[in-house]
Motif scaffolding. Structure first.
Motif, PDB file in Angstrom:
ATOM      1  N   THR A  28       0.819  -1.212   0.000  1.00 42.03           N
ATOM      2  CA  THR A  28       0.000   0.000   0.000  1.00 42.03           C
ATOM      3  C   THR A  28       0.852   1.261   0.000  1.00 42.03           C
ATOM      4  O   THR A  28       2.013   1.249   0.454  1.00 42.03           O
ATOM      5  N   THR A  29       0.281   2.326  -0.514  1.00 42.00           N
ATOM      6  CA  THR A  29       0.960   3.634  -0.473  1.00 42.00           C
ATOM      7  C   THR A  29       0.823   4.283   0.903  1.00 42.00           C
ATOM      8  O   THR A  29       1.570   5.196   1.231  1.00 42.00           O
TER       9      THR A  29
ATOM     10  N   LEU B 127      -3.385   2.576   9.339  1.00 37.41           N
ATOM     11  CA  LEU B 127      -3.612   1.507   8.368  1.00 37.41           C
ATOM     12  C   LEU B 127      -2.870   0.237   8.785  1.00 37.41           C
ATOM     13  O   LEU B 127      -3.386  -0.875   8.609  1.00 37.41           O
ATOM     14  N   PHE B 128      -1.670   0.413   9.333  1.00 35.82           N
ATOM     15  CA  PHE B 128      -0.941  -0.767   9.802  1.00 35.82           C
ATOM     16  C   PHE B 128      -1.769  -1.531  10.829  1.00 35.82           C
ATOM     17  O   PHE B 128      -1.897  -2.762  10.757  1.00 35.82           O
ATOM     18  N   GLN B 129      -2.377  -0.813  11.782  1.00 40.02           N
ATOM     19  CA  GLN B 129      -3.193  -1.469  12.800  1.00 40.02           C
ATOM     20  C   GLN B 129      -4.420  -2.120  12.187  1.00 40.02           C
ATOM     21  O   GLN B 129      -4.796  -3.243  12.549  1.00 40.02           O
TER      22      GLN B 129
ATOM     23  N   VAL C 193       3.845  -3.679   3.441  1.00 39.54           N
ATOM     24  CA  VAL C 193       4.993  -3.147   2.711  1.00 39.54           C
ATOM     25  C   VAL C 193       4.550  -1.886   1.989  1.00 39.54           C
ATOM     26  O   VAL C 193       3.513  -1.879   1.308  1.00 39.54           O
ATOM     27  N   ALA C 194       5.321  -0.819   2.123  1.00 37.45           N
ATOM     28  CA  ALA C 194       4.944   0.473   1.550  1.00 37.45           C
ATOM     29  C   ALA C 194       5.377   0.583   0.096  1.00 37.45           C
ATOM     30  O   ALA C 194       6.397   0.018  -0.325  1.00 37.45           O
ATOM     31  N   LEU C 195       4.578   1.292  -0.674  1.00 43.67           N
ATOM     32  CA  LEU C 195       4.918   1.654  -2.045  1.00 43.67           C
ATOM     33  C   LEU C 195       5.588   3.025  -2.046  1.00 43.67           C
ATOM     34  O   LEU C 195       5.200   3.901  -1.257  1.00 43.67           O
ATOM     35  N   PRO C 196       6.570   3.278  -2.923  1.00 42.71           N
ATOM     36  CA  PRO C 196       7.145   2.346  -3.900  1.00 42.71           C
ATOM     37  C   PRO C 196       7.926   1.229  -3.214  1.00 42.71           C
ATOM     38  O   PRO C 196       8.485   1.433  -2.124  1.00 42.71           O
TER      39      PRO C 196
ATOM     40  N   ARG D 267      10.151  -8.924   4.722  1.00 38.51           N
ATOM     41  CA  ARG D 267       8.780  -9.231   5.105  1.00 38.51           C
ATOM     42  C   ARG D 267       8.358 -10.588   4.574  1.00 38.51           C
ATOM     43  O   ARG D 267       7.724 -11.382   5.276  1.00 38.51           O
ATOM     44  N   VAL D 268       8.697 -10.906   3.319  1.00 35.31           N
ATOM     45  CA  VAL D 268       8.339 -12.210   2.735  1.00 35.31           C
ATOM     46  C   VAL D 268       8.998 -13.339   3.524  1.00 35.31           C
ATOM     47  O   VAL D 268       8.362 -14.360   3.821  1.00 35.31           O
ATOM     48  N   GLN D 269      10.270 -13.159   3.894  1.00 33.69           N
ATOM     49  CA  GLN D 269      10.964 -14.203   4.659  1.00 33.69           C
ATOM     50  C   GLN D 269      10.295 -14.440   6.008  1.00 33.69           C
ATOM     51  O   GLN D 269      10.072 -15.594   6.418  1.00 33.69           O
TER      52      GLN D 269
END
Length: 417
Positions: free
Chosen positions: A90-91, A97-99, A110-113, A122-124
């Motif tokens: 997300t942007t 929003l995290f909560q 994970v933030a955009l860009p 994060r994927v790991q």
């Protein structure tokens, strides 16, 4: 073993950038992305039907996914497939929003860009969490990981056409065939499922409306186990409290139920509110009950057109059930099909209120005579809709799974060593 990552992205540019970055991650096995929420849930359901091990470890949901909003999609995936870790891209990386994402069941944001290092970390972490959950499931933990049950909504063209009786009997037929079944009374102001089944219970669907994380234990406390075996989630005794059940709450409640029951039948009544509309939209099968008279058929046509205008359900995705049918009536099912533009169930329910009256008055429609024409027709309708487990249907399901295996699953299967 590589980490299988399924991206859910609706934007073409975002698809390219995300898949390119995912392909560069160590020990990652990105698979073909899905373009919308429906495709994502269907893909996961197909894989989960075979085994939890067939599911990807990580699903990456882009904020512009649709038609279901990203946070609601995250919640549905977390409820129905608890062994899958979900990452929201997300942007908006604000604490709020995290909560909200964490409350919905996401395992990371994970933030955009996109940043390679942030995405890789994060994927790991999420993949390790997913592997741990699956190891736990392998030791017999009481966690529900099925593909999700079939949701059938039953709505009325107008009041008094037999909506509740139809919903109750469909649920009874499914349960009697050996399929764990839940019956939800979402006719929030005037629901009568409790009266039809002679039950009194202090909890209702309203008790789940404000809960953001409906665990199996919370759900079990809210439902009432009927003598027939059906799990009941009743309408509130005070009709005004129905307003507490929002469209978002209705989606969450039904998603929680379908993660535990093979069949979920929802009585939506004849008045469409936000909650009912949300459930009709997500249902696998949407039934509209009418009687073969001018007023009711006009009501059915009006409802179908309204659902289409509001983008709730297309006419061709709706099935009309004709109740109180006789050969003598001027309005027959083919004419109703032509007027409404919908499919019409092949099974019509005959008019025979004398057969029903004693059971309805006693509030014991579950005791209807099995040899009665109305009950036989309603249970035949359940079989027509695929709600009844039969040896033939079990064979078809096994054959279907075999065909899926022959065709492959788009890279989601774990490679054989």
């Amino acid at each position: 073993m590589p980490t299988r990552i399924l991206p859910a992205v609706g934007d073409a540019d975002a698809v390219r950038s995300l898949t390119t970055l995912l392909s560069q991650l160590p020990d990652a096995e990105p698979v073909a992305p899905v373009a919308d929420s429906t495709q994502l849930v269907d893909t996961l359901a197909r894989l989960a039907a075979e085994s939890v091990d067939e599911l990807p470890e990580v699903v990456v949901v882009h904020e512009r996914i649709g038609p279901v909003p990203a946070l609601e999609l995250v919640r549905e995936v977390a409820l129905r497939f608890p062994a899958v870790g979900v990452i929201l891209v997300t942007t908006d990386a604000s604490p709020g929003l995290f909560q909200a994402a964490m409350d919905s069941g996401a395992r990371g944001l994970v933030a955009l860009p996109l940043s390679y290092e942030e995405l890789a970390n994060r994927v790991q972490a999420v993949a390790q969490w997913s592997v741990g959950v699956r190891r736990h499931l392998g030791h017999g933990a009481d966690v529900f990981t099925g593909a999700g049950g079939t949701v059938v909504t039953v709505s009325g063209a107008k009041g008094g056409v037999g909506t509740t009786l139809t919903a109750v009997q469909l649920a009874l037929a499914a349960q009697a065939s050996g399929r764990p079944t839940a019956l939800v009374d979402l006719d929030l102001q005037t629901g009568d499922v409790a009266s039809y089944l002679d039950v009194q219970f202090r909890r209702s669907v309203v008790d789940l409306a404000a809960i953001t994380d409906i665990s199996p234990r919370i759900l079990a406390e809210a439902v009432f186990r009927h003598d027939s075996g059906i799990a009941l989630l009743l309408a509130p005794a005070e009709g005004e409290r129905g307003e507490e059940v929002t469209d978002r709450a209705a989606r969450q409640i039904v998603s929680a139920l379908r993660s535990r029951y093979e069949v979920v039948v929802v009585d939506c009544g004849a008045q469409l509110g936000g909650a009912g509309a949300a459930v009709v939209e997500l249902a696998d099968t949407a039934l509209l009950v009418t009687t073969p008279d001018v007023v009711a058929v006009r009501g059915a046509k009006r409802t179908v057109r309204m659902w289409d205008r509001l983008q709730i359900r297309k006419a061709e995705e709706t099935t009309v059930v004709v109740n109180r049918h006789t050969r003598a009536t001027e309005i027959q099912p083919p004419l109703i099909q032509k007027i409404t533009g919908t499919a019409v169930a092949a099974t019509a329910i005959p008019a025979n209120f004398r057969e029903l009256q004693a059971a309805v008055d006693a509030g014991r429609v579950h005791d209807l005579d099995g040899k009665g024409t109305v009950r036989q027709a309603l249970w035949a309708l359940a079989a027509e809709l695929g709600l009844v487990k039969t040896p033939e249907r079990a064979l078809e399901r096994r054959s279907g799974r075999t065909r899926d295996r022959d065709r492959g699953t788009g890279g989601l299967r774990r490679r054989k060593e």
